[in-house]
Design an enzyme around this catalytic site. Structure first.
Site, PDB file in Angstrom:
ATOM      1  N   ASN A   1       0.867  -1.177   0.000  1.00  0.00           N
ATOM      2  CA  ASN A   1       0.000   0.000   0.000  1.00  0.00           C
ATOM      3  C   ASN A   1       0.905   1.229   0.000  1.00  0.00           C
ATOM      4  O   ASN A   1       1.477   1.571   1.030  1.00  0.00           O
ATOM      5  CB  ASN A   1      -0.891  -0.029   1.251  1.00  0.00           C
TER       6      ASN A   1
ATOM      7  N   LYS B   1       0.107   4.217  -0.303  1.00  0.00           N
ATOM      8  CA  LYS B   1      -0.593   5.392   0.249  1.00  0.00           C
ATOM      9  C   LYS B   1      -0.377   6.590  -0.699  1.00  0.00           C
ATOM     10  O   LYS B   1      -0.273   6.396  -1.901  1.00  0.00           O
ATOM     11  CB  LYS B   1      -0.126   5.684   1.666  1.00  0.00           C
TER      12      LYS B   1
ATOM     13  N   HIS C   1      -9.614   0.801   4.450  1.00  0.00           N
ATOM     14  CA  HIS C   1      -8.385   1.002   5.229  1.00  0.00           C
ATOM     15  C   HIS C   1      -8.709   1.926   6.406  1.00  0.00           C
ATOM     16  O   HIS C   1      -9.542   2.828   6.285  1.00  0.00           O
ATOM     17  CB  HIS C   1      -7.310   1.628   4.326  1.00  0.00           C
TER      18      HIS C   1
ATOM     19  N   GLU D   1      -7.261   4.378   7.581  1.00  0.00           N
ATOM     20  CA  GLU D   1      -7.098   5.817   7.307  1.00  0.00           C
ATOM     21  C   GLU D   1      -8.330   6.376   6.596  1.00  0.00           C
ATOM     22  O   GLU D   1      -8.723   7.520   6.814  1.00  0.00           O
ATOM     23  CB  GLU D   1      -5.815   6.043   6.483  1.00  0.00           C
TER      24      GLU D   1
ATOM     25  N   GLU E   1      -5.820  -5.414  10.274  1.00  0.00           N
ATOM     26  CA  GLU E   1      -4.807  -4.397  10.555  1.00  0.00           C
ATOM     27  C   GLU E   1      -5.139  -3.691  11.865  1.00  0.00           C
ATOM     28  O   GLU E   1      -5.952  -2.753  11.876  1.00  0.00           O
ATOM     29  CB  GLU E   1      -4.779  -3.357   9.434  1.00  0.00           C
TER      30      GLU E   1
ATOM     31  N   GLY F   1       1.876   1.948  10.811  1.00  0.00           N
ATOM     32  CA  GLY F   1       2.800   3.077  10.691  1.00  0.00           C
ATOM     33  C   GLY F   1       3.423   3.494  12.006  1.00  0.00           C
ATOM     34  O   GLY F   1       4.032   4.560  12.099  1.00  0.00           O
TER      35      GLY F   1
ATOM     36  N   SER G   1       3.000  -2.481  10.398  1.00  0.00           N
ATOM     37  CA  SER G   1       4.451  -2.468  10.618  1.00  0.00           C
ATOM     38  C   SER G   1       5.118  -3.802  10.322  1.00  0.00           C
ATOM     39  O   SER G   1       6.033  -4.217  11.029  1.00  0.00           O
ATOM     40  CB  SER G   1       4.770  -2.000  12.052  1.00  0.00           C
TER      41      SER G   1
HETATM   42  C1  PEP Z   1      -0.983  -0.095   5.989  1.00  0.00           C
HETATM   43  O1  PEP Z   1      -1.038   1.079   5.702  1.00  0.00           O
HETATM   44  O2  PEP Z   1      -1.862  -0.857   5.572  1.00  0.00           O
HETATM   45  C2  PEP Z   1       0.123  -0.569   6.814  1.00  0.00           C
HETATM   46  C3  PEP Z   1       0.089  -1.777   7.291  1.00  0.00           C
HETATM   47  O3  PEP Z   1       1.146   0.312   7.045  1.00  0.00           O
HETATM   48  P1  PEP Z   1       2.552   0.001   7.767  1.00  0.00           P
HETATM   49  O4  PEP Z   1       3.079  -1.273   7.183  1.00  0.00           O
HETATM   50  O5  PEP Z   1       3.413   1.173   7.452  1.00  0.00           O
HETATM   51  O6  PEP Z   1       2.260  -0.136   9.229  1.00  0.00           O
END
Ligand code: PEP
Length: 253
Positions: A9, A11, A98, A100, A170, A176, A216
């Site tokens: 992703n 973003k 997601h 976000e 997630e 993040g 992460s």
């Molecule tokens: C994500 O945005 O779906 C995500 C898992 O980000 P990160 O790996 O940076 O935590």
């Protein structure tokens, strides 16, 4: 058997040149390092979909997806992009829900349910994200909370359609932040979600649905997370912007 999937992703990152460079590196590493049993999905910002698709070409196992789609089919919705338009540019996947988007754009379960259907109607595979906040994790109500996200957005799909959906668990507190769920925490939730899917659709259907972990994931924790029986891959944010890290995660299987 359900697919093993590593999805990146991006973003809201990368210019055209940067996106093309990253894509070429990933595609070349995927081919040169003879990876074949893991499906890779790159989810760039919308304008990248076409050039990324062109660079992937006919590489088996590598696909492109969007990060969102509209709940509408077409018309006067300035700034929106429909599932139909996304599919017409060669994308095969779309991330839906997601955290976000849920947080900053106030997308709720009902809206996400419509988006999942629009994706499916247009032949896109939805990567449906779910996960709990830190507050909910600390209150110990994470399991019912995440199960409800599935019930509310997905459980009016037919058994045939639900098998086309990829689920990404997630935990919001791990996205993040550098703070990863332990492999046991991930397995516990993935197992609970598969059982929840099984209670509604039957064990055989649930066994076909890929459930990815996101939050992460990095080369140094991927092996342990991906070794768990109900973790079928990863949705990768930060580490998907570095070709070597991303491919190393793919190779952690
Ligand atoms: C994500 O945005 O779906 C995500 C898992 O980000 P990160 O790996 O940076 O935590």
């Amino acid at each position: 058997m359900r697919k093993k999937i590593i999805a990146g992703n991006w973003k809201m990152n990368l210019t055209l040149d940067e996106g093309q460079k990253l894509t070429s590196e990933i595609v070349n590493m995927y081919k040169d390092e003879k990876i074949s049993d893991v499906t890779v999905v790159l989810n760039p910002p919308f304008p990248h979909i076409f050039p990324v698709k062109k660079l992937i070409g006919d590489t088996p196992g590598v696909f492109v997806g969007a990060q969102n789609c509209s709940d509408k089919d077409s018309g006067a919705y300035t700034g929106e992009v429909s599932a139909n338009i996304i599919a017409s540019f060669g994308a095969e996947y779309v991330i839906i829900g997601h955290s976000e988007r849920r947080e900053y754009f106030k997308e709720d379960n009902e809206l996400l349910s419509v988006k999942v259907k629009k994706a499916l109607e247009n032949g896109l595979i939805p990567i449906f994200c779910c996960g709990e906040s830190l507050e909910i994790r600390e209150a110990g109500t994470h399991e019912p909370n995440v199960k409800f996200q599935l019930t509310d957005s997905l459980f009016d799909l037919s058994a045939e359609d639900i098998q086309k959906v990829v689920i990404a668990y997630e935990p919001i507190w791990a996205i993040g932040t550098g703070k990863t769920a332990t492999a046991d925490q991930a397995q516990e939730m993935h197992f609970a979600l598969r059982r929840h899917l099984g209670a509604k659709y039957g064990k055989d259907v649930a066994a076909e649905i890929s459930i990815l972990y996101g939050g992460s994931m990095k080369p140094d924790n991927a092996v342990e997370l991906l070794s768990k029986p109900d973790v079928d891959g990863g949705l990768i944010g930060g580490a998907s912007l570095k070709s070597r890290d991303f491919i190393d995660i793919v190779k952690s299987y």
